[in-house]
Scaffold this active site. Structure first.
Site, PDB file in Angstrom:
ATOM      1  NE  ARG A  48      -3.080   0.268   3.245  1.00 30.69           N
ATOM      2  CZ  ARG A  48      -4.019  -0.649   3.040  1.00 30.69           C
ATOM      3  NH1 ARG A  48      -4.715  -0.626   1.920  1.00 30.69           N
ATOM      4  NH2 ARG A  48      -4.248  -1.573   3.936  1.00 30.69           N
ATOM      5  CE1 TYR A  49       0.611   4.193   4.307  1.00 31.64           C
ATOM      6  CE2 TYR A  49       0.838   1.941   5.096  1.00 31.64           C
ATOM      7  CZ  TYR A  49       0.227   3.174   5.174  1.00 31.64           C
ATOM      8  OH  TYR A  49      -0.748   3.402   6.097  1.00 31.64           O
ATOM      9  NE  ARG A  86       5.370   2.215   6.024  1.00 35.78           N
ATOM     10  CZ  ARG A  86       4.991   3.361   5.444  1.00 35.78           C
ATOM     11  NH1 ARG A  86       5.545   3.757   4.312  1.00 35.78           N
ATOM     12  NH2 ARG A  86       4.029   4.090   5.986  1.00 35.78           N
ATOM     13  CB  CYS A 121      -4.204 -16.467  15.745  1.00 37.73           C
ATOM     14  SG  CYS A 121      -3.797 -15.041  14.725  1.00 37.73           S
ATOM     15  CB  CYS A 165      -8.730 -10.716  18.524  1.00 36.99           C
ATOM     16  SG  CYS A 165      -7.062 -10.966  19.152  1.00 36.99           S
ATOM     17  CB  CYS A 214      -9.343 -10.657  13.817  1.00 37.95           C
ATOM     18  SG  CYS A 214      -7.951 -10.831  12.677  1.00 37.95           S
ATOM     19  NE  ARG A 263      -4.142  -8.376   7.355  1.00 42.69           N
ATOM     20  CZ  ARG A 263      -3.237  -7.874   8.203  1.00 42.69           C
ATOM     21  NH1 ARG A 263      -2.809  -8.587   9.227  1.00 42.69           N
ATOM     22  NH2 ARG A 263      -2.722  -6.686   8.010  1.00 42.69           N
ATOM     23  CG  ASP A 270      -9.570  -1.854  10.902  1.00 43.07           C
ATOM     24  OD1 ASP A 270      -9.491  -0.612  10.838  1.00 43.07           O
ATOM     25  OD2 ASP A 270      -8.575  -2.603  10.896  1.00 43.07           O
ATOM     26  CG  ASP A 300      -5.318   0.807   8.294  1.00 41.22           C
ATOM     27  OD1 ASP A 300      -5.170   1.407   7.206  1.00 41.22           O
ATOM     28  OD2 ASP A 300      -4.567  -0.102   8.683  1.00 41.22           O
ATOM     29  CE  LYS A 347      -1.092   0.744  10.352  1.00 45.88           C
ATOM     30  NZ  LYS A 347      -0.674   0.165   9.047  1.00 45.88           N
TER      31      LYS A 347
HETATM   32  C1  LIG Z   1       0.231  -0.654   8.866  1.00 43.67           C
HETATM   33  C2  LIG Z   1       0.752  -1.039   7.575  1.00 43.67           C
HETATM   34  C3  LIG Z   1       2.097  -0.841   7.245  1.00 43.67           C
HETATM   35  C4  LIG Z   1       3.070  -0.191   8.207  1.00 43.67           C
HETATM   36  O1  LIG Z   1       2.718   1.130   8.474  1.00 43.67           O
HETATM   37  P1  LIG Z   1       3.648   2.035   9.403  1.00 43.67           P
HETATM   38  O2  LIG Z   1       2.858   3.286   9.581  1.00 43.67           O
HETATM   39  O3  LIG Z   1       4.933   2.222   8.671  1.00 43.67           O
HETATM   40  O4  LIG Z   1       3.839   1.287  10.685  1.00 43.67           O
HETATM   41  C5  LIG Z   1       2.515  -1.204   5.998  1.00 43.67           C
HETATM   42  N1  LIG Z   1       1.672  -1.753   5.094  1.00 43.67           N
HETATM   43  C6  LIG Z   1       0.378  -1.948   5.375  1.00 43.67           C
HETATM   44  C7  LIG Z   1      -0.500  -2.541   4.324  1.00 43.67           C
HETATM   45  C8  LIG Z   1      -0.126  -1.621   6.615  1.00 43.67           C
HETATM   46  O5  LIG Z   1      -1.424  -1.840   6.901  1.00 43.67           O
END
Ligand SMILES: *Cc1c(COP(=O)(O)O)cnc(C)c1O
Length: 416
Positions: free
Chosen positions: A138-139, A142, A151, A155, A158, A160, A319, A356, A363
């Site tokens: 998504r980002y 990362r 698990c 929870c 959850c 997911r 969520d 989120d 987020k």
């Molecule tokens: C939460 C999340 C991350 C990490 O986010 P940070 O703000 O860097 O901790 C990376 N990818 C996805 C899809 C996420 O939901």
């Protein structure tokens, strides 16, 4: 045995009953073991494989130990969104703290069958951001790698719920071959977040293999791993696991915590083993109605985590997964909690409150509003943690632009 004799066969109505009926209040680990796992000794109890093998996964057993009411019984017999499983350890924590709000987190409720209009199976749009199975990208720099769908304890809120608990095996995890190849082929990925399911339910060898594979990719600068194991299965944190994790440095852990009742001596030992392994520990908490949605509880949790050398990281708005309306608080509650922490206790104890965003927006941080606009003299008015007002001379000169400055502030230039 008298604890069993006290229990009626027919569970009572949820509204009318004292919900903690299965066991008397102050129950020692020893007593709990002898009653529900006769013949078990400390060695087995402290073995994480034993804890996983002996999870409570059916309504009758949960009823025997906790004393369910009618609706819980029905919901546990026919779970709506994800399976029922609780480690003996975590159930003991709940029993020990009679009326522990943690009970609501693991006992299925009939509310799970109520699907509100805005609730979605994949509220974060993770499946649409998944270039290959097991990866959410998504980002820009990362990715999330979903290493297993298993698990030790599920929870009920959850995020997911659509994915978890499809299989009973815990050792091997999912196939992550495609995911690792994807990461290898994308030089912009410098941060890999291993999640699931709970990746620390995989066996040592598999965790080691995954970490080594990721470490063999030159552009992966840091690896993070998200887990709830220190709260629900602290026995999993063994010296041999820590040795494996250490080899993957720089490695960070995000630990899922919900309530101060989770901060037991066993949990402390687990966190300390990890911290002594040089692993920076952060926490993630989901804001849950009737569980941790007040300042006192949240402050106790965050301060307790710092004592365990865990730095609070995120506080999540719950969520909108299917059947989760009984868990969701207004956003105003989360803001009130942050207001009740910031300034009143260590800055380290204040997590970032985030939503989120449904649809895959990522987020988004939320903060109580402290800036109150400009006063007549052009000073920015700020509210401190006590609600008192202070001013700071905002730079509304010719060279600077600020959203707080009046329009014409930028136009006045000195005559040259
Ligand atoms: C939460 C999340 C991350 C990490 O986010 P940070 O703000 O860097 O901790 C990376 N990818 C996805 C899809 C996420 O939901």
């Amino acid at each position: 045995m008298h604890v069993l004799d006290e229990l009626e066969d027919e569970p009572p109505d949820c509204a009318s009953s004292n919900l903690q009926r299965g066991m008397p209040r102050e129950v020692t680990e020893d007593r709990f073991m002898k009653t529900w796992f006769p013949g078990t000794g400390d060695r087995q109890w402290n073995d994480w494989h034993w804890q996983i093998r002996n999870r409570i996964t059916d309504a009758a057993r949960l009823h025997a130990i906790l004393g369910l009411c009618k609706e819980e019984m029905a919901a546990s017999r026919e779970v709506a969104n994800m399976p029922l499983a609780v480690t003996p350890y975590y159930l003991r924590v709940i029993v020990e703290n009679a009326h522990s709000p943690l009970r609501k987190c693991v006992v299925p409720s009939s509310w799970e069958h109520l699907i509100s209009p805005h609730e979605l199976t994949d509220p974060l749009g993770e499946d649409t951001h998944s270039p290959v199975p097991g990866i959410v990208h998504r980002y820009p720099d990362r990715v999330l790698l979903l290493a297993t769908d298993f698990c030790s304890t599920y929870c009920r809120y959850c995020t997911r719920s659509r994915l978890v608990g499809r299989r009973r095996a815990s050792c091997f995890g999912n196939s992550w071959k495609q995911g690792v190849e994807y990461i290898r082929s994308r030089p912009e990925i410098r941060d890999v977040l291993i999640s699931g399911g709970d990746p620390l339910t995989m066996c040592d060898e598999h965790i080691e293999r995954l970490l080594l594979e990721l470490r063999s990719i030159p552009h992966v600068e840091i690896v993070r791993l998200g887990t709830k194991v220190p709260a629900v299965l602290p026995q999993r944190i063994t010296p041999s696991l820590v040795r494996i994790l250490r080899k993957a440095h720089p490695l960070y852990l995000s630990l899922h915590f919900t309530h101060p009742h989770e901060l037991t001596p066993a949990c402390k030992r687990a966190c300390e083993l990890l911290a002594d392994g040089g692993i920076p520990l952060g926490s993630q908490t989901v804001l849950l109605a009737g569980v941790n949605d007040d300042v006192t509880t949240m402050k106790r949790l965050m301060q307790g985590l710092l004592r365990f050398r865990v730095r609070p990281y995120y506080l999540y708005q719950c969520d909108p997964i299917p059947g989760s309306s009984h868990f969701r608080t207004p956003v105003a509650t989360g803001l009130e909690i942050i207001r009740g922490l910031r300034g009143h206790t260590s800055g380290y104890a204040v997590p970032q409150y985030v939503i989120d965003a449904p649809g895959g927006g990522g987020k988004i941080p939320l903060l109580p509003k402290s800036e109150q606009g400009l006063d007549a003299l052009g000073n920015l008015v700020l509210k401190n943690y006590e609600g008192k007002l202070f001013t700071y001379p905002e730079a509304c000169g010719p060279m600077t632009r600020s959203i707080f400055c009046p329009e014409d502030a930028h136009e006045s230039r000195p005559d040259l």
